[in-house]
Enzyme design. Structure first.
Site, PDB file in Angstrom:
ATOM      1  CG  ASP A   8      -1.255  -4.034  -4.411  1.00 39.88           C
ATOM      2  OD1 ASP A   8      -1.223  -4.073  -5.658  1.00 39.88           O
ATOM      3  OD2 ASP A   8      -2.110  -3.109  -3.180  1.00 39.88           O
ATOM      4  CG  ASP A  10      -3.864   0.805  -7.692  1.00 39.47           C
ATOM      5  OD1 ASP A  10      -4.087   2.472  -7.985  1.00 39.47           O
ATOM      6  OD2 ASP A  10      -3.823  -0.229  -8.772  1.00 39.47           O
TER       7      ASP A  10
HETATM    8  C1  XBP Z   1      -5.810  -2.988  -8.960  1.00 35.58           C
HETATM    9  C2  XBP Z   1      -6.321  -3.189 -10.481  1.00 35.58           C
HETATM   10  C3  XBP Z   1      -6.407  -2.278 -11.433  1.00 35.58           C
HETATM   11  C4  XBP Z   1      -6.935  -0.643 -10.508  1.00 35.58           C
HETATM   12  C5  XBP Z   1      -7.500   0.016 -12.077  1.00 35.58           C
HETATM   13  O1  XBP Z   1      -4.397  -3.535  -8.926  1.00 35.58           O
HETATM   14  O2  XBP Z   1      -7.134  -4.016  -9.886  1.00 35.58           O
HETATM   15  O3  XBP Z   1      -7.188  -2.067 -12.066  1.00 35.58           O
HETATM   16  O4  XBP Z   1      -8.242  -0.618 -10.051  1.00 35.58           O
HETATM   17  O5  XBP Z   1      -5.716   0.138 -12.734  1.00 35.58           O
HETATM   18  P1  XBP Z   1      -3.030  -3.492  -7.293  1.00 35.58           P
HETATM   19  P2  XBP Z   1      -5.862  -0.375 -14.053  1.00 35.58           P
HETATM   20  O6  XBP Z   1      -4.184  -3.277  -6.650  1.00 35.58           O
HETATM   21  O7  XBP Z   1      -2.434  -5.038  -7.689  1.00 35.58           O
HETATM   22  O8  XBP Z   1      -2.272  -2.403  -8.230  1.00 35.58           O
HETATM   23  O9  XBP Z   1      -6.984   0.634 -14.550  1.00 35.58           O
HETATM   24  O10 XBP Z   1      -4.701   0.586 -14.742  1.00 35.58           O
HETATM   25  O11 XBP Z   1      -5.837  -1.128 -14.694  1.00 35.58           O
HETATM   26 MG    MG Z   2      -4.330  -3.286  -4.116  1.00 30.73          MG
END
Ligand code: XBP
Ligand code: MG
Length: 255
Positions: A8, A10
């Site tokens: 993953d 973020d």
């Molecule tokens: C995390 C998310 C993303 C980010 C923002 O995704 O939900 O929406 O917060 O990015 P993960 P965007 O943990 O699966 O990587 O604005 O590009 O959506």
């Molecule tokens: Mg995440």
């Protein structure tokens, strides 16, 4: 031993949310002269909605000063999201957001021992590109066998589509992979695709109940505090720790 380690982005590869995406959303509001601001606690609540544009639309639903017509609301969300991603790219390129401790050695160990690498995320491709290029260089993509981003699926996490797509592309069975996630939604996505998941908790989900991981702990930077226990008390979590958790498949409930 599992064949692919699926990351993953973020919260897992880097703590991008509080000082990255959140700040960038606020600058986008400012740029469009909107009085809206997301403070840290509010952003924590909003993280339950995955996807930046979806998060904006969710927030607008409770704002009396948001556009009333659905088309106008969507257009504003798109505009804000584009602006936000541009600012986020700048923040990340400035080096302000580091990879989480323990990530880089694990990526390198996988490369050295022939474990394939994947990125499975609901964030936008541009954001992944900015983060990875800032830390692994322009050729970062060559290290990964598959990269699935927010634009690549019809449904974002917690839906399992991103994982299902990844498994199909790598031509492996779910239990031949191991996912690393930080959030309840991410862990659900992996689990619903039958992919065993290790949870390295992040700042926003430090105390959130997360069920059904094969291991859960405070981060890859330390072996202390993991359930089940890691192989030793000291040092970062390494590939052998992951291999053992994966082979035991002992589901940790109520982590
Ligand atoms: C995390 C998310 C993303 C980010 C923002 O995704 O939900 O929406 O917060 O990015 P993960 P965007 O943990 O699966 O990587 O604005 O590009 O959506
Ligand atoms: Mg995440």
């Amino acid at each position: 031993m599992f064949k692919a380690l699926l990351w993953d982005v973020d919260g897992t590869l880097a703590e991008t949310e509080r000082d990255g995406h959140r700040v960038a959303f606020n600058r986008a509001f400012e740029a469009l002269e909107l009085p809206w601001r997301w403070d840290e606690p509010r952003y924590g609540e909003l993280l339950r909605v995955t996807g930046g544009r979806e998060r904006l639309l969710h927030d607008m639903a409770s704002r009396p000063d948001a556009p009333v017509l659905p088309d106008e609301r969507l257009a504003l969300a798109k505009r804000l999201h584009t602006l936000k991603n541009r600012v986020y790219g700048e923040i990340v390129a400035s080096g302000a957001i580091l990879l989480r401790e323990g990530v880089r050695p694990l990526l390198e160990e996988c490369g050295a021992r022939g474990v394939r690498l994947g990125i499975v995320t609901t964030t936008s491709t541009a954001n992944v590109q900015a983060l990875m290029a800032a830390h692994l260089g322009a050729a970062w993509r060559q290290r990964f066998d598959i990269v699935v981003c927010g634009e690549d699926t019809a449904q974002k996490k917690p839906h399992p589509e991103a994982y299902q797509r990844t498994l199909a592309a790598l031509r492996i069975a779910p239990n031949e992979a191991l996912a690393i996630e930080d959030s309840p939604g991410g862990a659900t996505a992996a689990r619903e695709a039958q992919v065993p998941v290790v949870v390295a908790r992040s700042a926003y989900f430090a105390a959130e109940p997360i069920d059904g991981a094969v291991a859960i702990g405070p981060g890859l930077h330390q072996r202390a505090g993991w359930r089940p226990a890691a192989r030793g008390a000291y040092g970062p979590v390494d590939l052998d720790d992951l291999v053992e958790w994966h082979s035991r498949m002992e589901l940790v409930f109520g982590g």
